[in-house]
Design a protein around this motif. Sequence first.
Motif, PDB file in Angstrom:
ATOM      1  N   SER A  65      -2.096  -1.983  -5.140  1.00  0.00           N
ATOM      2  CA  SER A  65      -1.718  -3.382  -5.072  1.00  0.00           C
ATOM      3  C   SER A  65      -1.439  -3.891  -6.479  1.00  0.00           C
ATOM      4  O   SER A  65      -2.066  -3.468  -7.444  1.00  0.00           O
ATOM      5  CB  SER A  65      -2.847  -4.204  -4.436  1.00  0.00           C
ATOM      6  OG  SER A  65      -2.531  -5.569  -4.490  1.00  0.00           O
ATOM      7  N   ASP A  66      -0.498  -4.821  -6.573  1.00  0.00           N
ATOM      8  CA  ASP A  66      -0.185  -5.440  -7.865  1.00  0.00           C
ATOM      9  C   ASP A  66      -0.962  -6.735  -8.062  1.00  0.00           C
ATOM     10  O   ASP A  66      -0.767  -7.428  -9.049  1.00  0.00           O
ATOM     11  CB  ASP A  66       1.320  -5.726  -7.960  1.00  0.00           C
ATOM     12  CG  ASP A  66       2.126  -4.450  -8.009  1.00  0.00           C
ATOM     13  OD1 ASP A  66       1.586  -3.410  -8.443  1.00  0.00           O
ATOM     14  OD2 ASP A  66       3.305  -4.472  -7.609  1.00  0.00           O
ATOM     15  N   SER A  80      -0.408  -7.869  -0.424  1.00  0.00           N
ATOM     16  CA  SER A  80       0.452  -6.739  -0.073  1.00  0.00           C
ATOM     17  C   SER A  80       0.093  -5.555  -0.948  1.00  0.00           C
ATOM     18  O   SER A  80      -0.412  -5.705  -2.060  1.00  0.00           O
ATOM     19  CB  SER A  80       1.924  -7.100  -0.284  1.00  0.00           C
ATOM     20  OG  SER A  80       2.313  -8.111   0.591  1.00  0.00           O
ATOM     21  N   GLY A  81       0.361  -4.402  -0.453  1.00  0.00           N
ATOM     22  CA  GLY A  81       0.126  -3.186  -1.208  1.00  0.00           C
ATOM     23  C   GLY A  81       0.918  -2.055  -0.587  1.00  0.00           C
ATOM     24  O   GLY A  81       1.752  -2.268   0.291  1.00  0.00           O
ATOM     25  N   ARG A 149       6.686   6.076   1.025  1.00  0.00           N
ATOM     26  CA  ARG A 149       5.888   4.935   0.566  1.00  0.00           C
ATOM     27  C   ARG A 149       5.887   3.880   1.665  1.00  0.00           C
ATOM     28  O   ARG A 149       6.932   3.436   2.127  1.00  0.00           O
ATOM     29  CB  ARG A 149       6.451   4.362  -0.717  1.00  0.00           C
ATOM     30  CG  ARG A 149       5.616   3.213  -1.243  1.00  0.00           C
ATOM     31  CD  ARG A 149       5.828   2.977  -2.711  1.00  0.00           C
ATOM     32  NE  ARG A 149       5.201   4.072  -3.455  1.00  0.00           N
ATOM     33  CZ  ARG A 149       5.354   4.260  -4.758  1.00  0.00           C
ATOM     34  NH1 ARG A 149       6.104   3.436  -5.469  1.00  0.00           N
ATOM     35  NH2 ARG A 149       4.763   5.269  -5.362  1.00  0.00           N
ATOM     36  N   VAL A 150       4.678   3.481   2.070  1.00  0.00           N
ATOM     37  CA  VAL A 150       4.502   2.514   3.146  1.00  0.00           C
ATOM     38  C   VAL A 150       3.978   1.215   2.529  1.00  0.00           C
ATOM     39  O   VAL A 150       2.882   1.182   1.981  1.00  0.00           O
ATOM     40  CB  VAL A 150       3.500   3.042   4.200  1.00  0.00           C
ATOM     41  CG1 VAL A 150       3.317   2.018   5.316  1.00  0.00           C
ATOM     42  CG2 VAL A 150       3.954   4.388   4.749  1.00  0.00           C
ATOM     43  N   TYR A 151       4.807   0.174   2.600  1.00  0.00           N
ATOM     44  CA  TYR A 151       4.416  -1.153   2.105  1.00  0.00           C
ATOM     45  C   TYR A 151       3.770  -1.910   3.259  1.00  0.00           C
ATOM     46  O   TYR A 151       4.346  -2.014   4.342  1.00  0.00           O
ATOM     47  CB  TYR A 151       5.633  -1.914   1.584  1.00  0.00           C
ATOM     48  CG  TYR A 151       6.196  -1.319   0.333  1.00  0.00           C
ATOM     49  CD1 TYR A 151       5.696  -1.678  -0.915  1.00  0.00           C
ATOM     50  CD2 TYR A 151       7.227  -0.375   0.380  1.00  0.00           C
ATOM     51  CE1 TYR A 151       6.206  -1.129  -2.081  1.00  0.00           C
ATOM     52  CE2 TYR A 151       7.739   0.185  -0.777  1.00  0.00           C
ATOM     53  CZ  TYR A 151       7.232  -0.196  -2.006  1.00  0.00           C
ATOM     54  OH  TYR A 151       7.730   0.363  -3.142  1.00  0.00           O
ATOM     55  N   ILE A 152       2.587  -2.439   2.998  1.00  0.00           N
ATOM     56  CA  ILE A 152       1.793  -3.060   4.043  1.00  0.00           C
ATOM     57  C   ILE A 152       1.258  -4.403   3.549  1.00  0.00           C
ATOM     58  O   ILE A 152       1.062  -4.597   2.357  1.00  0.00           O
ATOM     59  CB  ILE A 152       0.647  -2.106   4.458  1.00  0.00           C
ATOM     60  CG1 ILE A 152      -0.036  -2.569   5.712  1.00  0.00           C
ATOM     61  CG2 ILE A 152      -0.331  -1.881   3.348  1.00  0.00           C
ATOM     62  CD1 ILE A 152      -0.933  -1.510   6.322  1.00  0.00           C
ATOM     63  N   LYS A 153       1.036  -5.303   4.477  1.00  0.00           N
ATOM     64  CA  LYS A 153       0.482  -6.613   4.115  1.00  0.00           C
ATOM     65  C   LYS A 153      -0.650  -6.959   5.071  1.00  0.00           C
ATOM     66  O   LYS A 153      -0.558  -6.754   6.273  1.00  0.00           O
ATOM     67  CB  LYS A 153       1.549  -7.694   4.186  1.00  0.00           C
ATOM     68  CG  LYS A 153       1.009  -9.054   3.791  1.00  0.00           C
ATOM     69  CD  LYS A 153       2.087 -10.087   3.670  1.00  0.00           C
ATOM     70  CE  LYS A 153       1.419 -11.379   3.238  1.00  0.00           C
ATOM     71  NZ  LYS A 153       2.291 -12.255   2.555  1.00  0.00           N
TER      72      LYS A 153
END
Length: 188
Positions: A65-66, A80-81, A149-153
Amino acid sequence: MKNKILFILTGIALILTLFFIKSSYAVFDSKKNMVVKTDIAKWQVLVNSNSVNSTEDFIIDNFNSDNLYVKEGKIAPDVSGYFDIEIDPNGTQVSFSYEISFDFTELDERFVIDNVIETNGYEITNEGNKYFGKILLSDIKNGVKHNIRVYIKWINNEDNNEIDSNIGLEKGYSINIPVNIVIKQFLG
């Protein structure tokens, strides 16, 4: 005399007919043992360094995560991460396709997938909660590893504040997302 010659010719014809029948039968009644040697293509696919035969379930428990207010490797409500799934096909000698699906049922629908990409530019398609890609033999021969890469929230729902707070207070608690990967050989 004529009957005698006819009788001898008939006998010779009968003997020749039996000879041809026997030799024809011998051609089809072969009892030879033969060893057939065929090479079988190697099949060894690694997903996140674990060997996979055709279907594999595994758990994702590490996020990137950023967000400055969330510890590295963790996720929190309204954050999000992403996480990575690495497919290493270098022990394989055939092209194959993969299907990835995620099971959020245990997580009360708090999570949504924002995007799924291959970081090295290969195409991924999706139908609902399933994501599809192909890995070609030419890429395998060139040593290409595929990184999905799976972006998830984590959706922040005010109705879940008490549950989310308890999760955050529990030491060592981790949110696990079950992932299912199906790998199938294809000719192409």
